[in-house]
Design a protein around this motif. Structure first.
Motif, PDB file in Angstrom:
ATOM      1  N   LYS A  46       0.831  -1.201   0.000  1.00 14.40           N
ATOM      2  CA  LYS A  46       0.000   0.000   0.000  1.00 14.40           C
ATOM      3  C   LYS A  46       0.871   1.259   0.000  1.00 14.40           C
ATOM      4  N   PRO A  47       0.365   2.384  -0.519  1.00 11.38           N
ATOM      5  CA  PRO A  47       1.149   3.624  -0.562  1.00 11.38           C
ATOM      6  C   PRO A  47       1.588   4.074   0.832  1.00 11.38           C
ATOM      7  N   THR A  48       2.818   4.577   0.900  1.00 15.39           N
ATOM      8  CA  THR A  48       3.367   5.035   2.175  1.00 15.39           C
ATOM      9  C   THR A  48       4.009   6.408   2.012  1.00 15.39           C
ATOM     10  N   VAL A  49       3.863   7.231   3.056  1.00 16.54           N
ATOM     11  CA  VAL A  49       4.502   8.548   3.095  1.00 16.54           C
ATOM     12  C   VAL A  49       5.133   8.718   4.470  1.00 16.54           C
ATOM     13  N   THR A  50       6.386   9.175   4.503  1.00 17.76           N
ATOM     14  CA  THR A  50       7.046   9.469   5.780  1.00 17.76           C
ATOM     15  C   THR A  50       7.215  10.970   5.924  1.00 17.76           C
ATOM     16  N   LEU A  51       7.057  11.438   7.146  1.00 16.18           N
ATOM     17  CA  LEU A  51       7.193  12.859   7.458  1.00 16.18           C
ATOM     18  C   LEU A  51       8.118  13.015   8.662  1.00 16.18           C
ATOM     19  N   VAL A  52       9.225  13.727   8.464  1.00 22.32           N
ATOM     20  CA  VAL A  52      10.175  13.963   9.556  1.00 22.32           C
ATOM     21  C   VAL A  52       9.829  15.297  10.210  1.00 22.32           C
ATOM     22  N   LEU A  53       9.427  15.229  11.467  1.00 24.71           N
ATOM     23  CA  LEU A  53       9.114  16.424  12.256  1.00 24.71           C
ATOM     24  C   LEU A  53      10.092  16.478  13.422  1.00 24.71           C
ATOM     25  N   GLY A  54      10.739  17.600  13.627  1.00 25.11           N
ATOM     26  CA  GLY A  54      11.697  17.690  14.736  1.00 25.11           C
ATOM     27  C   GLY A  54      13.016  17.062  14.338  1.00 25.11           C
ATOM     28  N   GLY A  55      13.066  15.728  14.322  1.00 26.87           N
ATOM     29  CA  GLY A  55      14.310  15.053  13.960  1.00 26.87           C
ATOM     30  C   GLY A  55      14.086  13.630  13.483  1.00 26.87           C
ATOM     31  N   GLY A  56      14.939  13.205  12.569  1.00 30.89           N
ATOM     32  CA  GLY A  56      14.960  11.811  12.104  1.00 30.89           C
ATOM     33  C   GLY A  56      16.408  11.380  12.064  1.00 30.89           C
ATOM     34  N   HIS A  57      17.004  11.222  13.238  1.00 30.88           N
ATOM     35  CA  HIS A  57      18.448  11.049  13.351  1.00 30.88           C
ATOM     36  C   HIS A  57      18.882   9.586  13.281  1.00 30.88           C
ATOM     37  N   SER A  58      20.183   9.409  12.963  1.00 32.14           N
ATOM     38  CA  SER A  58      20.838   8.112  13.064  1.00 32.14           C
ATOM     39  C   SER A  58      20.084   7.035  12.282  1.00 32.14           C
ATOM     40  N   ILE A  59      19.610   5.992  12.934  1.00 35.23           N
ATOM     41  CA  ILE A  59      18.902   4.909  12.236  1.00 35.23           C
ATOM     42  C   ILE A  59      17.495   5.347  11.825  1.00 35.23           C
ATOM     43  N   GLY A  60      17.088   6.546  12.238  1.00 30.79           N
ATOM     44  CA  GLY A  60      15.843   7.111  11.745  1.00 30.79           C
ATOM     45  C   GLY A  60      15.940   7.515  10.279  1.00 30.79           C
ATOM     46  N   VAL A  61      17.164   7.688   9.749  1.00 33.71           N
ATOM     47  CA  VAL A  61      17.357   8.072   8.351  1.00 33.71           C
ATOM     48  C   VAL A  61      16.847   6.976   7.399  1.00 33.71           C
ATOM     49  N   ILE A  86      14.587   4.752   7.957  1.00 31.58           N
ATOM     50  CA  ILE A  86      13.123   4.697   8.094  1.00 31.58           C
ATOM     51  C   ILE A  86      12.486   5.842   7.315  1.00 31.58           C
ATOM     52  N   ALA A  87      13.111   7.037   7.389  1.00 33.28           N
ATOM     53  CA  ALA A  87      12.561   8.218   6.709  1.00 33.28           C
ATOM     54  C   ALA A  87      12.519   8.050   5.195  1.00 33.28           C
ATOM     55  N   VAL A  88      13.491   7.328   4.634  1.00 37.37           N
ATOM     56  CA  VAL A  88      13.559   7.185   3.173  1.00 37.37           C
ATOM     57  C   VAL A  88      12.880   5.909   2.664  1.00 37.37           C
ATOM     58  N   ALA A  89      12.336   5.091   3.568  1.00 37.64           N
ATOM     59  CA  ALA A  89      11.798   3.783   3.180  1.00 37.64           C
ATOM     60  C   ALA A  89      10.457   3.856   2.451  1.00 37.64           C
ATOM     61  N   SER A  90       9.769   4.992   2.527  1.00 38.25           N
ATOM     62  CA  SER A  90       8.417   5.102   1.974  1.00 38.25           C
ATOM     63  C   SER A  90       8.436   5.427   0.481  1.00 38.25           C
TER      64      SER A  90
END
Length: 246
Positions: free
Chosen positions: A112-127, A129-133
């Motif tokens: 299914k379609p996915t969208v990620t939104l980084v609010l505040g911070g998407g640090h370290s291993i959050g990077v 996750i942020a680009v996975a959508s």
């Protein structure tokens, strides 16, 4: 409420008014507000906040996101026919590498379609996750810290330890570059940069720079994120109906 029946005290089911009051009190306790938005939605919103907890349980004072809670939610969203899209909101400092990569792989492999939104911070291993959508957004004031893999606890000083670290790092680099427009050379340059972070190697990338480097698709907030997700949902509907017509 209790009533006396045949000399026995029996509990009566709460009235509709009592149930409503109880629900209101619970809402205040859990969310700090007197009312919650109602109505069904075809979008599932998942938040990843604080530190991503892996195989080790973090102290209770830490704000954490447990990956064993997120994975079943994503499986349920994938299976539920009423859910047509997934919005992932991040404000995370990072955390366990394997747990973060597991969440990122789950998001990347959803049908299914996915969208990620980084609010505040998407640090370290959050990077990763942020680009996975399918489409990623970042707030103008949000930041993303890119740095090499770090180990905590006892480290055995043998060549195999460093080989393992290098392989783990390559997994992260390969995933990020494979799911975004940033080049491997640029990502490694940001990862191994010295002099910018006071006590570490790496780079803190602000929203507009993350878009400029090709790490994130574009700047935006919650409104843009939902609009983009609805657009992807509409495209998927049209694609499915087109396939049926053929």
């Amino acid at each position: 409420m209790y009533t006396l029946s045949n000399n026995k005290l029996e509990q009566q089911p709460p009235s509709a008014e009592e149930a409503k009051k109880s629900a209101a009190v619970e809402t205040i306790q859990q969310l700090g507000q007197t009312a919650t938005p109602s109505g069904e939605s075809n979008i599932f919103c998942m938040t990843i906040i604080g530190q991503i907890e892996g195989h080790m349980v973090l102290p209770p004072q830490n704000k954490t996101t447990k990956y064993e809670h997120l994975i079943p939610q994503l499986v349920a969203a994938e299976q539920n026919p009423k859910i047509e899209g997934v919005l992932i909101i991040l404000n995370t400092v990072g955390g366990d590498v394997e747990a973060g990569l597991a969440i990122a792989e789950m998001i990347a492999t959803l049908s299914k379609p996915t969208v990620t939104l980084v609010l505040g911070g998407g640090h370290s291993i959050g990077v990763p996750i942020a680009v996975a959508s399918n489409h990623s957004l970042i707030a103008e004031t949000a930041t993303m810290t890119i740095h090499p893999i770090r180990l905590n606890g006892l480290v055995i000083g043998v060549p195999q330890t460093f080989e393992y670290l290098d392989k783990m790092q390559e997994r992260v680099i390969r995933f990020v570059t494979g799911h975004s427009q940033i080049s491997e050379e640029k990502f490694k340059e940001l990862m191994f940069k010295t002099g910018e972070l006071t006590r570490d190697i790496g780079t803190t990338v602000v929203g507009p720079d993350a878009v400029k480097y090709g790490l994130i698709n574009r700047l935006g907030g919650i409104g843009e994120g939902i609009r983009e997700l609805n657009r992807l949902i509409e495209e998927r509907r049209n694609g499915q109906s087109g396939g049926l017509m053929q």
